[in-house]
Design a protein around this motif. Structure first.
Motif, PDB file in Angstrom:
ATOM      1  N   ALA A   3       0.822  -1.210   0.000  1.00  0.00           N
ATOM      2  CA  ALA A   3       0.000   0.000   0.000  1.00  0.00           C
ATOM      3  C   ALA A   3       0.853   1.255   0.000  1.00  0.00           C
ATOM      4  O   ALA A   3       0.727   2.110  -0.856  1.00  0.00           O
ATOM      5  CB  ALA A   3      -0.914   0.009   1.223  1.00  0.00           C
ATOM      6  N   GLN A   4       1.731   1.356   0.955  1.00  0.00           N
ATOM      7  CA  GLN A   4       2.511   2.581   1.058  1.00  0.00           C
ATOM      8  C   GLN A   4       3.809   2.297   1.783  1.00  0.00           C
ATOM      9  O   GLN A   4       3.832   1.612   2.791  1.00  0.00           O
ATOM     10  CB  GLN A   4       1.726   3.658   1.809  1.00  0.00           C
ATOM     11  CG  GLN A   4       2.473   4.991   1.870  1.00  0.00           C
ATOM     12  CD  GLN A   4       1.613   6.100   2.429  1.00  0.00           C
ATOM     13  OE1 GLN A   4       0.437   5.919   2.662  1.00  0.00           O
ATOM     14  NE2 GLN A   4       2.196   7.243   2.649  1.00  0.00           N
ATOM     15  N   ALA A 194      -4.896   5.794  -1.291  1.00  0.00           N
ATOM     16  CA  ALA A 194      -3.674   5.057  -1.604  1.00  0.00           C
ATOM     17  C   ALA A 194      -3.788   4.355  -2.947  1.00  0.00           C
ATOM     18  O   ALA A 194      -4.888   4.134  -3.467  1.00  0.00           O
ATOM     19  CB  ALA A 194      -3.388   4.027  -0.503  1.00  0.00           C
ATOM     20  N   ASN A 226       4.232  10.844  -0.659  1.00  0.00           N
ATOM     21  CA  ASN A 226       3.841   9.437  -0.470  1.00  0.00           C
ATOM     22  C   ASN A 226       4.506   8.559  -1.511  1.00  0.00           C
ATOM     23  O   ASN A 226       4.707   8.987  -2.659  1.00  0.00           O
ATOM     24  CB  ASN A 226       2.318   9.267  -0.607  1.00  0.00           C
ATOM     25  CG  ASN A 226       1.546  10.043   0.444  1.00  0.00           C
ATOM     26  OD1 ASN A 226       1.721   9.873   1.639  1.00  0.00           O
ATOM     27  ND2 ASN A 226       0.678  10.942  -0.025  1.00  0.00           N
ATOM     28  N   PHE A 228       4.053   4.617  -3.083  1.00  0.00           N
ATOM     29  CA  PHE A 228       3.279   3.386  -3.132  1.00  0.00           C
ATOM     30  C   PHE A 228       4.042   2.380  -3.972  1.00  0.00           C
ATOM     31  O   PHE A 228       4.502   2.698  -5.069  1.00  0.00           O
ATOM     32  CB  PHE A 228       1.890   3.643  -3.718  1.00  0.00           C
ATOM     33  CG  PHE A 228       1.127   4.704  -2.963  1.00  0.00           C
ATOM     34  CD1 PHE A 228       0.467   4.401  -1.787  1.00  0.00           C
ATOM     35  CD2 PHE A 228       1.101   6.011  -3.416  1.00  0.00           C
ATOM     36  CE1 PHE A 228      -0.215   5.371  -1.074  1.00  0.00           C
ATOM     37  CE2 PHE A 228       0.418   7.007  -2.715  1.00  0.00           C
ATOM     38  CZ  PHE A 228      -0.239   6.674  -1.538  1.00  0.00           C
TER      39      PHE A 228
END
Length: 232
Positions: A3-4, A194, A226, A228
């Motif tokens: 996800a991240q 996300a 962010n 991912f």
């Protein structure tokens, strides 16, 4: 991981905490463009909640809201810029940046991707789903997460960390599902949009270490908000 990308133990020193605050302030300022009132601005409400969980000083938080909503003379306009590419071993990566200088950011990202491969828009994101992700802990150990997901309107639920759960939602349902879970007694620790990889890559040993080093280097850039990654 899929996800991240997140640093473990990142809040253990002052420098790391300062870096987290910088990212949170940027997100608050961008969100506040939609209005300074968290009760009517879902994105701002999520950003403020994240800032409070990170123990951001109140005056820092309030100043970020005022600055982003145009209540102060000083203006900084951050733009969202997204890059797609591959880490070593063809691991798909999506990098979201918030920047006031796109040329600087583009140059930095190109350098950071030298050990991987920078790709064009859409070359990687087709293999990801854009979803809302809510991490929450139950009101009691025997609470059924699947029932909670159905009642809250989540699309799916996965086992989370330390007895918690990870609820997946449509992007437009993120705020409503979070509110519904809170109403059921769940404690929401994180709520954000996300990119979730459809076909994450499985790597071990030295190969995995190369990918993690690549991601850590990207995450150190001040403009990166962010990351991912399609990695199990």
């Amino acid at each position: 991981m899929g996800a991240q990308w997140k640093h473990k133990g990142r809040t253990e020193n002052a420098a790391a905490k300062g870096k987290i605050f910088t990212k949170l302030v940027k997100e608050i300022m961008v969100a506040a463009k939609g209005g300074p009132d968290p009760s009517t601005n879902a994105r701002l409400r999520m950003a403020v909640d994240a800032a409070k969980k990170a123990s951001m000083p109140r005056d820092t938080l309030e100043r970020a809201i005022k600055k982003g909503s145009g209540q102060l003379d000083e203006q900084v306009n951050y733009e969202v810029v997204t890059y797609e590419g591959f880490a070593p071993h063809q691991v798909p990566v999506i990098v979201e940046c918030l920047t006031e200088n796109k040329n600087r950011t583009a140059t930095n990202i190109r350098v950071l991707f030298r050990k991987g491969q920078l790709a064009s828009s859409g070359a990687v994101s087709w293999d990801f789903n854009r979803l809302g992700v809510i991490e929450a802990s139950p009101p009691a150990a025997d609470t059924d997460a699947e029932t909670a997901a159905i009642e809250a309107g989540a699309q799916d639920v996965e086992k989370g960390e330390e007895g918690g759960a990870r609820f997946l939602t449509a992007p437009t349902d993120l705020d409503a599902v979070g509110r519904a879970l809170t109403g059921q007694g769940w404690t929401v620790s994180a709520s954000n949009l996300a990119w979730i990889a459809k076909n994450p890559v499985q790597l071990e040993g030295e190969a995995r270490g190369e990918v993690e080093s690549f991601l850590e280097a990207i995450d150190e850039d001040d403009d990166v908000q962010n990351i991912f990654v399609g990695l199990r």
